[in-house]
Motif scaffolding. Sequence first.
Motif, PDB file in Angstrom:
ATOM      1  N   ASP A 198      -5.759  -9.985 -10.771  1.00 35.86           N
ATOM      2  CA  ASP A 198      -5.971  -8.602 -10.331  1.00 35.86           C
ATOM      3  C   ASP A 198      -5.459  -8.414  -8.916  1.00 35.86           C
ATOM      4  OD1 ASP A 198      -7.130  -7.886 -12.667  1.00 35.86           O
ATOM      5  OD2 ASP A 198      -9.165  -8.414 -12.011  1.00 35.86           O
ATOM      6  N   PRO A 199      -4.925  -7.215  -8.637  1.00 37.06           N
ATOM      7  CA  PRO A 199      -4.474  -6.966  -7.265  1.00 37.06           C
ATOM      8  C   PRO A 199      -5.647  -7.015  -6.269  1.00 37.06           C
ATOM      9  CG  PRO A 199      -4.079  -5.049  -8.673  1.00 37.06           C
ATOM     10  CD  PRO A 199      -4.641  -6.113  -9.540  1.00 37.06           C
ATOM     11  N   VAL A 200      -5.321  -7.453  -5.060  1.00 34.34           N
ATOM     12  CA  VAL A 200      -6.341  -7.609  -4.025  1.00 34.34           C
ATOM     13  C   VAL A 200      -6.551  -6.279  -3.306  1.00 34.34           C
ATOM     14  CG1 VAL A 200      -6.888  -8.804  -1.869  1.00 34.34           C
ATOM     15  CG2 VAL A 200      -5.660 -10.004  -3.683  1.00 34.34           C
ATOM     16  N   PRO A 201      -7.810  -5.784  -3.252  1.00 30.62           N
ATOM     17  CA  PRO A 201      -8.032  -4.528  -2.525  1.00 30.62           C
ATOM     18  C   PRO A 201      -7.779  -4.715  -1.028  1.00 30.62           C
ATOM     19  CG  PRO A 201      -9.937  -5.143  -3.867  1.00 30.62           C
ATOM     20  CD  PRO A 201      -9.035  -6.322  -3.836  1.00 30.62           C
ATOM     21  N   ILE A 202      -7.027  -3.812  -0.444  1.00 31.72           N
ATOM     22  CA  ILE A 202      -6.676  -3.924   0.976  1.00 31.72           C
ATOM     23  C   ILE A 202      -6.787  -2.546   1.627  1.00 31.72           C
ATOM     24  CG2 ILE A 202      -4.194  -3.623   0.515  1.00 31.72           C
ATOM     25  CD1 ILE A 202      -3.683  -5.653   2.789  1.00 31.72           C
ATOM     26  N   ALA A 203      -7.260  -2.523   2.852  1.00 35.89           N
ATOM     27  CA  ALA A 203      -7.358  -1.259   3.589  1.00 35.89           C
ATOM     28  C   ALA A 203      -6.651  -1.406   4.923  1.00 35.89           C
ATOM     29  CB  ALA A 203      -8.822  -0.886   3.809  1.00 35.89           C
ATOM     30  N   MET A 204      -5.913  -0.383   5.304  1.00 33.67           N
ATOM     31  CA  MET A 204      -5.236  -0.408   6.593  1.00 33.67           C
ATOM     32  C   MET A 204      -5.754   0.745   7.438  1.00 33.67           C
ATOM     33  SD  MET A 204      -2.866  -1.953   4.489  1.00 33.67           S
ATOM     34  CE  MET A 204      -1.173  -2.208   4.275  1.00 33.67           C
ATOM     35  N   GLY A 205      -6.344   0.416   8.583  1.00 31.95           N
ATOM     36  CA  GLY A 205      -6.888   1.449   9.462  1.00 31.95           C
ATOM     37  C   GLY A 205      -6.058   1.554  10.727  1.00 31.95           C
ATOM     38  N   GLN A 206      -5.906   2.777  11.210  1.00 34.04           N
ATOM     39  CA  GLN A 206      -5.145   2.965  12.439  1.00 34.04           C
ATOM     40  C   GLN A 206      -5.982   3.654  13.497  1.00 34.04           C
ATOM     41  OE1 GLN A 206      -1.925   4.902  10.366  1.00 34.04           O
ATOM     42  NE2 GLN A 206      -0.500   3.507  11.335  1.00 34.04           N
ATOM     43  N   GLY A 207      -6.143   3.004  14.610  1.00 33.81           N
ATOM     44  CA  GLY A 207      -6.781   3.642  15.751  1.00 33.81           C
ATOM     45  C   GLY A 207      -5.715   4.347  16.552  1.00 33.81           C
ATOM     46  N   SER A 208      -5.938   4.471  17.866  1.00 34.26           N
ATOM     47  CA  SER A 208      -4.918   5.079  18.712  1.00 34.26           C
ATOM     48  C   SER A 208      -3.851   4.042  18.997  1.00 34.26           C
ATOM     49  CB  SER A 208      -5.543   5.541  20.023  1.00 34.26           C
ATOM     50  OG  SER A 208      -6.504   6.518  19.752  1.00 34.26           O
ATOM     51  N   SER A 209      -2.645   4.344  18.581  1.00 35.56           N
ATOM     52  CA  SER A 209      -1.560   3.395  18.795  1.00 35.56           C
ATOM     53  C   SER A 209      -0.262   4.102  18.475  1.00 35.56           C
ATOM     54  CB  SER A 209      -1.725   2.180  17.888  1.00 35.56           C
ATOM     55  OG  SER A 209      -1.614   2.582  16.547  1.00 35.56           O
ATOM     56  N   CYS A 210       0.833   3.349  18.518  1.00 34.32           N
ATOM     57  CA  CYS A 210       2.132   3.958  18.258  1.00 34.32           C
ATOM     58  C   CYS A 210       2.522   3.820  16.790  1.00 34.32           C
ATOM     59  CB  CYS A 210       3.195   3.321  19.144  1.00 34.32           C
ATOM     60  SG  CYS A 210       3.531   1.615  18.728  1.00 34.32           S
TER      61      CYS A 210
END
Lengths: 144, 304
Positions: free
Chosen positions: B3-15
Motif C-alpha cells: 500500500d502507498p505510504v501516507p505522507i503530508a507536506m506542510g509549509q510554514g513561512s518560506s520561499c
Amino acid sequence: MTTAAVELKDWEPVIVAFCCNWCSYAGADLAGTSRIQYPPNVRIIRVNCTGRVDPDFVLDALDQGADGVLVSGCHPGDCHYTSGNLKMRARWALLETAIEGAGISPDRVRLQWASASEGQRFADGVKELTEKVRKAGPFRRKWT
Amino acid sequence: MTDPVPIAMGQGSSCWGCFQSLVDIHLGLADVLPLLDIKYWQAVADFKLHHLESYPDKSVVVGLYEGMARTEEDVHLLKLMRDKCQILIAFGSCSCFGGIPGMANFSDIEECCDVKFRNNRTVKGGKVPSENVPPLEKTVKPNNSYVDFDIYLPGCPPTSKVIATAVNALLTGRPIELPAHAVCHYCEREKKEEPVESWLRDFQGISDPDRCLLEQGYLCLGSSTWGVCEAQCPNAGAPCKGCHGPVGHFVDHGAASIAMLGSYGPLEAEEMKAQIKDPLGSFWRFTYPASHLGQIRLRREGKK
C-alpha cells in the motif's frame, strides 16, 4: 540560579574568565600570592591557550546567564604555542562586532593580555571589567 | 505491491524552494510517486487545512515541514503536523535552524514592520495588514522549540540527491544516514596550508579556479559547514555561505565559522574589522534563531 532569584539589591556580577595556562593563569596566581586585591566576582577557568577558547564558549557563558566574560592570555608574540593568542585576537574582532550587532553591550566582554609576571595588570583588568558589568546590570534582567 | 505510504507536506513561512527541490528529483519521481499517498500538500494537492485537522492522530506516516513559524497559522500547522504524523522531518534549513527568515530576529518585530509595511522607499505611512492574514509571531523561534522532530534534513534547499536518498530510505524502512563531513571533505580545490593575507569580498579580484577559496581570502564557510550538499558551490566557483548549518547539530555555526576564520587568517584586529564587514549577517545567516547568540535575542524579546 533562576531569573526570579536575581534581585538587583543583592546582585553581584558573575564573570567567567578564561585564562591561559602559561601567562594569565600564572598571572592570576601571582596576583593572589602578592595579595593584590581584586573583585571576587570572577570565576577563572584554566585553558591551555586563548586559542583554545572557542567563540562559542563566550556566547554559551552569556546564554547560560554569566554577566560578563573575560578572556586573558599571553601578549601577542609571547604565546607558548607560537600563535594561539593571535588567532584569538582575530576571532575576538569578529566576535565583538557580532555581539554588538546582536544587541549585547560590548562592555560585558573583554580580551586582555597579562603575562605571568603581571599580577597587577590581571587584577586591574578584572577590576575594570567588573565595574563595567556592574554598571550594565544583571544580564538576565534584559539580556542586553 | 504494498500500500502507498501516507505522507503530508506542510509549509510554514518560506520561499517554497525546498519542495521545488523535491520536485527536482525529475524522473526519480516516477518511481517514488506511486508509493506515496499524498494526504496534504498546500501547493500541489487540493486538501485544505480542515482535512488535515480531521485525520486521526498519527495516521500519516511521514510528514515534511518546510519553512519556519513566522505567523500564528504556521505555529498551528507545525503542531498539527506533529500530532498527525508518525515521523516528522524538519525539511530545509529554515525548518532546522530558522534559516534566512530567521535573520528577522536581528531586529524586533516593530522595526521589521516599519521596513516592510510602514515606511520604506516605496511606501510612506503604510499600515500592517490585519484582514484575511494570520497575525505575526513576535519573534522567529526555532521550530524545534515548538515540536520535536525525528529527522533533520538541512540545506537551502536540500539537494535533490539527499531528498531522493531520504525518501527511498524511509520507504524501505532503513535509517537515513547523513555522513558528518564538512563541505571541504567534498571540495576538489587544492589547499596549500598557507595563511590568508587579506580577506576579500566576493566581487574583488579573480579567483584561481583550482585553489581553496578560503586560502585566497574569500569568505568560504566550507570548513565549518555540514557537507550534505557535497560541496556544490565551491566546486562550481562560489564560496560556501553555510546553508547546511554546523557539522553536528546545534552548536553555534557563527561561532564555529569565526573560530575557523581566525585559524586560517589570524590578521590584526583592525584588519579583521575593516575587511569583514558584517560578521552577524555572514556567519549567522542560516542559523541565527537556533544559535546561542540568537537564543539570547529571543530571551530579550521575551522579557520585553
